[in-house]
Motif scaffolding. Structure first.
Motif, PDB file in Angstrom:
ATOM      1  N   PRO A  67      62.612 -34.813  53.071  1.00 24.72           N
ATOM      2  CA  PRO A  67      64.071 -34.688  53.242  1.00 24.72           C
ATOM      3  C   PRO A  67      64.660 -33.548  52.410  1.00 24.72           C
ATOM      4  O   PRO A  67      65.792 -33.162  52.616  1.00 24.72           O
ATOM      5  N   ARG A  68      63.898 -33.049  51.459  1.00 28.21           N
ATOM      6  CA  ARG A  68      64.319 -31.865  50.710  1.00 28.21           C
ATOM      7  C   ARG A  68      63.082 -31.244  50.091  1.00 28.21           C
ATOM      8  O   ARG A  68      62.005 -31.829  50.119  1.00 28.21           O
ATOM      9  N   ARG A  69      63.249 -30.043  49.477  1.00 29.67           N
ATOM     10  CA  ARG A  69      62.133 -29.408  48.794  1.00 29.67           C
ATOM     11  C   ARG A  69      61.714 -30.247  47.591  1.00 29.67           C
ATOM     12  O   ARG A  69      62.523 -30.962  46.994  1.00 29.67           O
ATOM     13  N   ILE A  70      60.447 -30.129  47.246  1.00 31.28           N
ATOM     14  CA  ILE A  70      59.906 -30.873  46.113  1.00 31.28           C
ATOM     15  C   ILE A  70      59.696 -29.903  44.954  1.00 31.28           C
ATOM     16  O   ILE A  70      59.279 -28.769  45.154  1.00 31.28           O
TER      17      ILE A  70
ATOM     18  N   GLU B  22      56.933 -33.404  56.824  1.00 28.60           N
ATOM     19  CA  GLU B  22      58.362 -33.183  56.638  1.00 28.60           C
ATOM     20  C   GLU B  22      58.845 -33.997  55.446  1.00 28.60           C
ATOM     21  O   GLU B  22      58.444 -35.151  55.276  1.00 28.60           O
TER      22      GLU B  22
ATOM     23  N   TYR C 138      62.122 -27.541  58.585  1.00 29.50           N
ATOM     24  CA  TYR C 138      63.030 -27.772  57.473  1.00 29.50           C
ATOM     25  C   TYR C 138      64.466 -27.494  57.886  1.00 29.50           C
ATOM     26  O   TYR C 138      64.741 -26.525  58.600  1.00 29.50           O
ATOM     27  N   GLY C 139      65.363 -28.320  57.418  1.00 30.04           N
ATOM     28  CA  GLY C 139      66.784 -28.155  57.728  1.00 30.04           C
ATOM     29  C   GLY C 139      67.233 -29.112  58.803  1.00 30.04           C
ATOM     30  O   GLY C 139      66.418 -29.737  59.473  1.00 30.04           O
TER      31      GLY C 139
ATOM     32  N   THR D  67      69.988 -29.897  48.925  1.00 28.07           N
ATOM     33  CA  THR D  67      70.378 -30.276  50.276  1.00 28.07           C
ATOM     34  C   THR D  67      69.404 -31.340  50.740  1.00 28.07           C
ATOM     35  O   THR D  67      68.240 -31.059  50.991  1.00 28.07           O
ATOM     36  N   GLU D  68      69.864 -32.545  50.782  1.00 23.85           N
ATOM     37  CA  GLU D  68      68.974 -33.643  51.142  1.00 23.85           C
ATOM     38  C   GLU D  68      69.327 -34.168  52.514  1.00 23.85           C
ATOM     39  O   GLU D  68      70.500 -34.287  52.863  1.00 23.85           O
ATOM     40  N   LYS D  69      68.310 -34.473  53.268  1.00 23.15           N
ATOM     41  CA  LYS D  69      68.491 -35.110  54.556  1.00 23.15           C
ATOM     42  C   LYS D  69      68.734 -36.594  54.279  1.00 23.15           C
ATOM     43  O   LYS D  69      67.996 -37.198  53.500  1.00 23.15           O
TER      44      LYS D  69
ATOM     45  N   MET E 120      57.866 -39.812  47.282  1.00 25.80           N
ATOM     46  CA  MET E 120      58.939 -39.180  48.041  1.00 25.80           C
ATOM     47  C   MET E 120      58.843 -39.567  49.510  1.00 25.80           C
ATOM     48  O   MET E 120      57.754 -39.801  50.035  1.00 25.80           O
ATOM     49  N   LEU E 121      59.992 -39.600  50.151  1.00 28.97           N
ATOM     50  CA  LEU E 121      60.017 -39.861  51.588  1.00 28.97           C
ATOM     51  C   LEU E 121      59.370 -38.705  52.346  1.00 28.97           C
ATOM     52  O   LEU E 121      59.532 -37.540  51.973  1.00 28.97           O
TER      53      LEU E 121
ATOM     54  N   ILE F 189      65.660 -40.608  48.025  1.00 27.13           N
ATOM     55  CA  ILE F 189      64.677 -39.655  48.553  1.00 27.13           C
ATOM     56  C   ILE F 189      63.394 -39.715  47.727  1.00 27.13           C
ATOM     57  O   ILE F 189      62.294 -39.652  48.244  1.00 27.13           O
ATOM     58  N   CYS F 190      63.563 -39.834  46.418  1.00 28.98           N
ATOM     59  CA  CYS F 190      62.421 -39.776  45.507  1.00 28.98           C
ATOM     60  C   CYS F 190      62.468 -40.962  44.551  1.00 28.98           C
ATOM     61  O   CYS F 190      63.535 -41.366  44.097  1.00 28.98           O
ATOM     62  N   LEU F 191      61.291 -41.510  44.282  1.00 28.98           N
ATOM     63  CA  LEU F 191      61.187 -42.653  43.386  1.00 28.98           C
ATOM     64  C   LEU F 191      60.297 -42.295  42.201  1.00 28.98           C
ATOM     65  O   LEU F 191      59.245 -41.683  42.379  1.00 28.98           O
TER      66      LEU F 191
ATOM     67  N   PHE G 107      67.289 -27.144  46.999  1.00 27.19           N
ATOM     68  CA  PHE G 107      66.734 -28.336  46.380  1.00 27.19           C
ATOM     69  C   PHE G 107      67.726 -29.472  46.348  1.00 27.19           C
ATOM     70  O   PHE G 107      67.376 -30.592  46.055  1.00 27.19           O
TER      71      PHE G 107
END
Lengths: 504, 504
Positions: A325-328, A323, A363-364, B220-222, A337-338, B182-184, B218
């Motif tokens: 947190p968003r699409r890559i 999983e 997802y979602g 929509t971030e959790k 990425m988390l 979310i991303c580094l 892309f």
């Protein structure tokens, strides 16, 4: 993913539905490639629960999305157990109401061998209505998606399967003080093991103890209660129902899938079985006692990810079990990425590799969470031919038809006339919390005469209208101006004081 | 199955242990084929926690099974956070005390790239003791089985792995009000995705929505909280610890496996991570708040059965994933017996077939429940070469090294001097309930001066002695004549009012 569903059922209710209409699915949002159903007859025609006793005109009226009429029992008819009921159709997401409900008083009896054998294949065996046998009160709510076929079939048959399976142990139910025998001979009588040696015993010659010494091991029995035998029967009846749907799809058009929530009263206990995102709560002296948990991509994430991890072939090279947190995006390769996997509740950073660019299995968030971008519930009946849009990837392996069963011992508490079990499809609960439902039903019932025969139906109607709201210029609105539920809504309000009311 | 364990550690404590002694394991009862360890040096020598500061004589004294001395801190020494501690050895089931414990004050700091890379392979990197960085208070209890090697290694290293992994996000911890990115990018700074189109997007050309429309999807971030990032780090540190044990077994003798229970105080929150059957509870105003769940063959039955069902090859043709209330005899073929599978909580009857004669994957009740007739806990570290006795069937695939992490926000409550976290190995809890522990600790502490520096150590000692009992003619007995725990017992009592005590 609002889906287009060509629903084979649509021709069956006269002019109510144009062929090939759009259907929007709340909890489901699924695609259905049911073209092979074309030309097959429906297993059951579309309709509303029989106990509503709708005329064709009223059936037509029940589908009016603009007014969303609230249907309850006719004034002159009663449900068993003084059960209250109300339903309404959605605000337009599907042509028909995909919810279904059942409320049945059945009798558990030993079946003859022949009837037993038939019952799996021909569940239309006669319902005992002669009043002999052990009474079994049953309520079911079924929330269909991608068509109403499964929900209708389950609403007609699940209680019969449960009744028949209970019939297999009728002799045990008649002696509730005796624990069920571990082993039964072919004639159904208890079989007592006598021998001392087992076939495949794994033995440690030096260190005898309870596990390795056959004389101890074979005679150490786990005690199994009658209650857990009844729970097992309910669990397996759901599985049998699901198999029956699969089997009958060869001969009939049975569209979609459904969440199933069933309550069974048997011998003083209430068994509440849930597979999906419907919900049941007990309200006792205004206190809320949850009687079900919802099964959704979020609540079952780890089970689903574990399956994807163990059986990657089920992901069809299109999905990753991880999983994010968003699409890559492709250009993010090599960055961190988390993510979380099936073992984790927390999150951690990982370096993005090619495989992570696949779509996440889960997802979602919240009501928008999906399995494989397709379905928003993870337990239920049906969905056997449900595939990811435009692919050959089946969703069914990730879905479970097994309910979680909670047991409530009615005899342990005193119940007043305002103590109830509320069962509802997600349409009821999406906009109203447990607490709000409990407060509403408690204050409503406390204003009704305890002896009023329609008090529980009025309470169900009250709850339903609270979640539906009223139509304003900007859609269905609650008193606080929040959006009402646009989903189909079905609600039972069941008095815990039983069919005769509280003792006085 | 009381097992014979040839313990390579046994030569290392002088004349304390004859080679090839028998070891009896409470929660474990495992066989260990660790002959390949012969001749390898131990990763760490046997000993008791460093903070006890035992002389060789006291170390020898600590192993006296006949008297089972209670070890606590020396009068003149203190643990961080005013932590109370007590331990005692078992009543003879293993030569050495297989429990271990750690209590460490660490500091989280950004590590240099080089140190980061090394830390996985050489966890003996220097512990920051200069007082800079974010303080991290750590407590761990480790309950070994089939030897003490794993428990010792984990007690020395797990907290360092956690500290190092937290070091990777030190810059995020320093800004706790900002949600983790979310991303580094590779330099650790947040990376903001810009593009609109993804690589493997599954698109539905007709129906754009949040899932299919890349511009929405892309972006929509959790939201992921810092807390869940810390939880993820703790979870993955347990995994890393387990991998490290596996890796170092090539070069060192590291016997057995261990349950691991760790509590971490970081930035005002308590994170309690549990993998095994140790237990932690908070006692606040005499109320019990469970901070862990036990992971045993019974509590994890369905997870294990599911794995056996999906991967039958792991059962080695000797075991069945089904559960039966007792062993089945060959002559019972064709009869009906109670069973349950991975989907069921209740029981049902099934006709016995040849395959059902295999030994059940999960068998036994309560403390006697075992996975593959071998091990009584289902989560923990180590056990990589653990096999079913006299077979080539590995148990490890069924064991999980992943902890469940519970979080308690200390800042949300006011804590008095008698509000504590109690952590103990199963020896503490087997004979004493949560309620009894809470009552004992509350009444004991209320009789101690709030400022007494040893009050929590005395409370730990009190709890431990309550579970151990006193030696009578018929073994170790509690005041009510029930059997005391014959297991190793380890116990921390930690004041929730923190290192400085309650504000006044």
């Amino acid at each position: 993913m609002i889906s287009k569903v060509k629903n084979a059922m649509s021709t069956l209710v006269g002019g109510m539905m144009p062929h090939g209409h759009h259907q929007h699915h709340g909890s489901g949002n699924v695609h259905h490639q049911n073209c092979h159903q074309d030309g097959l007859p429906p297993r059951f025609p579309y309709g509303r629960p029989e106990f509503l006793d709708l005329t064709p005109e009223l059936l037509q009226y029940s589908t009016e999305h603009a007014s969303r009429p609230v249907l309850t029992l006719r004034r002159d008819s009663r449900l068993p157990w003084r059960t209250g009921y109300a339903e309404t159709i959605n605000a337009g997401k599907s042509m028909l109401n995909e919810d279904q409900a059942s409320c049945e008083l059945l009798y558990v009896k030993k079946l003859s061998e022949k009837k037993q054998r038939n019952s799996t294949f021909l569940p239309d065996i006669p319902v005992f209505q002669d009043g002999t046998g052990i009474p079994l009160q049953y309520w079911g709510v079924f929330d269909g998606h991608a068509g109403s076929g499964c929900a209708i079939m389950a609403s007609k048959l699940l209680h019969r399967l449960i009744r028949d399976r209970l019939g297999d142990i009728a002799h045990l139910l008649e002696n509730p003080s005796t624990a069920p025998p571990i082993c039964l001979a072919k004639n159904g009588s208890p079989y007592q093991a006598e021998g001392k040696k087992g076939a495949n015993a794994i033995q440690d010659p030096e260190e005898p103890d309870a596990i390795t010494d056959p004389s101890i091991r074979f005679h150490t029995e786990k005690a199994v209660s009658l209650e857990s035998l009844i729970v097992g029967i309910i669990e397996n009846s759901f599985k049998q129902m699901d198999e029956l749907i699969e089997k009958e799809k060869v001969s009939y058009a049975i569209s979609g899938g459904c969440c199933a929530l069933a309550a069974i009263h048997l011998m003083g206990k209430l068994y509440v079985a849930n597979a999906g995102d419907s919900r049941a709560i007990i309200i006792r002296k205004k206190e809320v006692i949850p009687m079900s948990n919802e099964f959704t991509p979020e609540s079952e994430r780890q089970r689903l990810q574990y399956l994807g991890f163990l059986r990657p072939e089920l992901l069809g090279n299109e999905f990753t079990h991880l999983e994010f947190p968003r699409r890559i995006q492709h250009k993010e390769l090599g960055k961190k990425m988390l993510y979380r996997d099936h073992t984790m509740n927390g999150w951690a950073y990982k370096t993005i590799v090619e495989d992570d660019l696949k779509f996440p299995l889960i997802y979602g968030e919240g009501k928008k969470a999906r399995v494989m971008a397709t379905i928003g519930v993870t337990r239920g009946l049906g969905d056997h031919d449900l595939k990811v849009y435009n692919s050959n990837i089946y969703i069914k392996p990730f879905l479970s038809c097994c309910p979680e069963v909670m047991v409530y011992d009615l005899s342990k508490y005193q119940h007043g006339p305002n103590d109830v079990l509320v069962m509802g499809t997600d349409g009821l609960w999406d906009v109203t919390t447990d607490r709000e439902v409990a407060d509403a039903v408690s204050s409503f019932l406390s204003c009704c005469e305890p002896a009023d025969p329609v008090r529980y139906t009025l309470a169900a109607q009250e709850l339903l209208m609270r979640s539906r709201g009223v139509l304003k210029e900007r859609g269905w609105r609650l008193p606080n101006e929040r959006l009402g539920s646009g989903d189909d809504i079905t609600c039972f309000v069941i008095p815990l004081s039983g069919p005769a009311g509280p003792e006085t």
